[in-house]
Design an enzyme around this catalytic site. Structure first.
Site, PDB file in Angstrom:
ATOM      1  N   ASP A  49      41.825  26.924  71.107  1.00 39.38           N
ATOM      2  CA  ASP A  49      41.184  25.638  71.881  1.00 39.38           C
ATOM      3  C   ASP A  49      39.859  25.292  70.883  1.00 39.38           C
ATOM      4  OD1 ASP A  49      39.759  28.049  72.220  1.00 39.38           O
ATOM      5  OD2 ASP A  49      39.592  27.905  74.353  1.00 39.38           O
ATOM      6  N   SER A  50      39.855  26.041  69.889  1.00 40.71           N
ATOM      7  CA  SER A  50      38.583  25.556  68.926  1.00 40.71           C
ATOM      8  C   SER A  50      38.976  23.912  68.311  1.00 40.71           C
ATOM      9  CB  SER A  50      38.496  26.269  67.815  1.00 40.71           C
ATOM     10  OG  SER A  50      40.009  26.388  67.126  1.00 40.71           O
ATOM     11  N   ASP A  88      46.653  28.374  72.927  1.00 36.51           N
ATOM     12  CA  ASP A  88      45.311  29.099  73.399  1.00 36.51           C
ATOM     13  C   ASP A  88      45.360  28.550  74.843  1.00 36.51           C
ATOM     14  OD1 ASP A  88      43.327  31.055  73.030  1.00 36.51           O
ATOM     15  OD2 ASP A  88      42.274  29.331  71.730  1.00 36.51           O
ATOM     16  N   LYS A 118      47.716  32.552  74.355  1.00 35.73           N
ATOM     17  CA  LYS A 118      46.716  33.538  74.278  1.00 35.73           C
ATOM     18  C   LYS A 118      45.510  33.491  75.405  1.00 35.73           C
ATOM     19  CE  LYS A 118      43.518  33.269  70.985  1.00 35.73           C
ATOM     20  NZ  LYS A 118      41.981  32.980  71.802  1.00 35.73           N
ATOM     21  N   GLU A 120      42.034  34.902  77.064  1.00 36.66           N
ATOM     22  CA  GLU A 120      40.724  35.602  76.520  1.00 36.66           C
ATOM     23  C   GLU A 120      40.145  36.863  77.808  1.00 36.66           C
ATOM     24  OE1 GLU A 120      37.395  33.138  75.490  1.00 36.66           O
ATOM     25  OE2 GLU A 120      38.484  31.988  74.084  1.00 36.66           O
ATOM     26  N   GLU A 187      37.696  39.576  67.777  1.00 35.58           N
ATOM     27  CA  GLU A 187      36.605  38.690  67.187  1.00 35.58           C
ATOM     28  C   GLU A 187      35.050  39.140  67.264  1.00 35.58           C
ATOM     29  OE1 GLU A 187      36.895  34.733  68.655  1.00 35.58           O
ATOM     30  OE2 GLU A 187      35.073  33.897  67.518  1.00 35.58           O
TER      31      GLU A 187
HETATM   32  O1  KIV Z   1      40.470  28.784  69.321  1.00 34.42           O
HETATM   33  C1  KIV Z   1      40.317  29.640  68.281  1.00 34.42           C
HETATM   34  O2  KIV Z   1      40.357  29.281  67.184  1.00 34.42           O
HETATM   35  C2  KIV Z   1      40.396  31.128  68.288  1.00 34.42           C
HETATM   36  C3  KIV Z   1      40.397  31.826  66.989  1.00 34.42           C
HETATM   37  C4  KIV Z   1      38.978  31.891  66.653  1.00 34.42           C
HETATM   38  C5  KIV Z   1      40.942  33.224  67.302  1.00 34.42           C
HETATM   39  O3  KIV Z   1      40.637  31.635  69.438  1.00 34.42           O
END
Ligand code: KIV
Length: 271
Positions: A49-50, A88, A118, A120, A187
């Site tokens: 989600d980055s 994510d 994924k 969190e 992280e």
């Molecule tokens: O969203 C992302 O890029 C991440 C990585 C930093 C692991 O979760």
């Protein structure tokens, strides 16, 4: 027999841990980079989600939407033949209720062709991980600095520095493993603690800012390529300086167009 490379699976990652082979993961947001990273042998492509920050210019991941993640995951999957593709789950698509989590993660799996999601969180999200795994959705966990809780954590700081916080991270990691996660991202965790957690788990750990003892490493693609050159962090190593190349090439294009040097006869058609 097909010439397509053998697809990496979640079971392969577990075997890699047992065999002591390091897992390589990068973020990826589009089909073009997916094709290049796949050819380079990257094991896991994380549609993080980055994307909301790196490509979308947002300040945090919090405003990423499910539709946005579905679009990017679908196009990454199009470019990847070998790599395991992980999507994510964005903020509030899995935290509100288990039903919501199953519905949203199920939509991701059904519409993108990705192989896993994924989420969190640790102890508190482990029952949701269990619920997803029970309906057949493989889950990667993510603990330590969890960017969707950035404001609650007081910013992008290293987690688990005092004894109580370190114990909470150990408990989180075990809860995710018991919940059925196939791997966990660590992280911004002190290297010694990350090594200890890695030793204590049967599932692989994938570190970002968590030192060399993790079973694998992940970086944000545009950071390690030196494309996102306004982002600086101790844990990021730049393996290229592509932002310089982009500025140089764009500047040269502009200069040649303005001087009438481009296009030349070799780039033009007659009749
Ligand atoms: O969203 C992302 O890029 C991440 C990585 C930093 C692991 O979760």
């Amino acid at each position: 027999m097909s010439d397509a490379p053998k697809q990496v699976t979640t079971l392969d990652l577990l075997e890699m841990k047992s065999a002591g082979k390091r897992i390589v993961m990068l973020t990826c947001y589009d089909a073009l980079f997916a094709r290049l990273l796949d050819a380079a042998g990257i094991d896991v492509l994380l549609v993080g989600d980055s994307v909301n920050q790196v490509l979308g210019g947002a300040e945090s991941t919090l405003s990423a939407t499910l539709d946005q993640m579905i679009y990017h995951t679908r196009i990454v999957r199009r470019g990847a033949q070998r790599a395991l593709v992980v999507c994510d789950m964005p903020f509030l698509t899995y935290q509100v209720s288990r039903e919501d989590a199953i519905r949203n993660a199920g939509r991701v799996m059904a519409t993108t062709g990705c192989h896993a999601v994924k989420v969190e969180g640790g102890v508190h999200i482990a029952p949701t991980v269990r619920a997803l795994v029970e309906v057949g959705i493989p889950v990667m966990g993510h603990i330590g600095l969890t960017p969707q809780s950035l404001h609650a954590l007081g910013g992008p700081r290293v987690q688990g520095r005092d004894d109580a916080a370190a114990q909470r991270l150990r408990d989180d990691a075990v809860a995710l493993q018991v919940g059925g996660a196939f791997a966990v991202v660590l992280e911004l965790v002190p290297a010694t603690l990350a090594g200890e957690i890695t030793q204590s788990l049967t599932i692989p750990t994938i570190g970002i800012g968590a030192g060399p003892a993790c079973d694998g490493q992940v970086l944000v693609l545009h950071d390690m390529l030196g494309l996102n050159d306004e982002f600086h962090a101790k844990f990021v190593k730049r393996f290229a300086t592509l932002a310089d190349d982009v500025r140089r090439a764009a500047g040269q294009f502009a200069a040649e167009v303005r001087a009438g040097r481009y296009p030349g006869p070799e780039h033009s058609f007659e009749k």
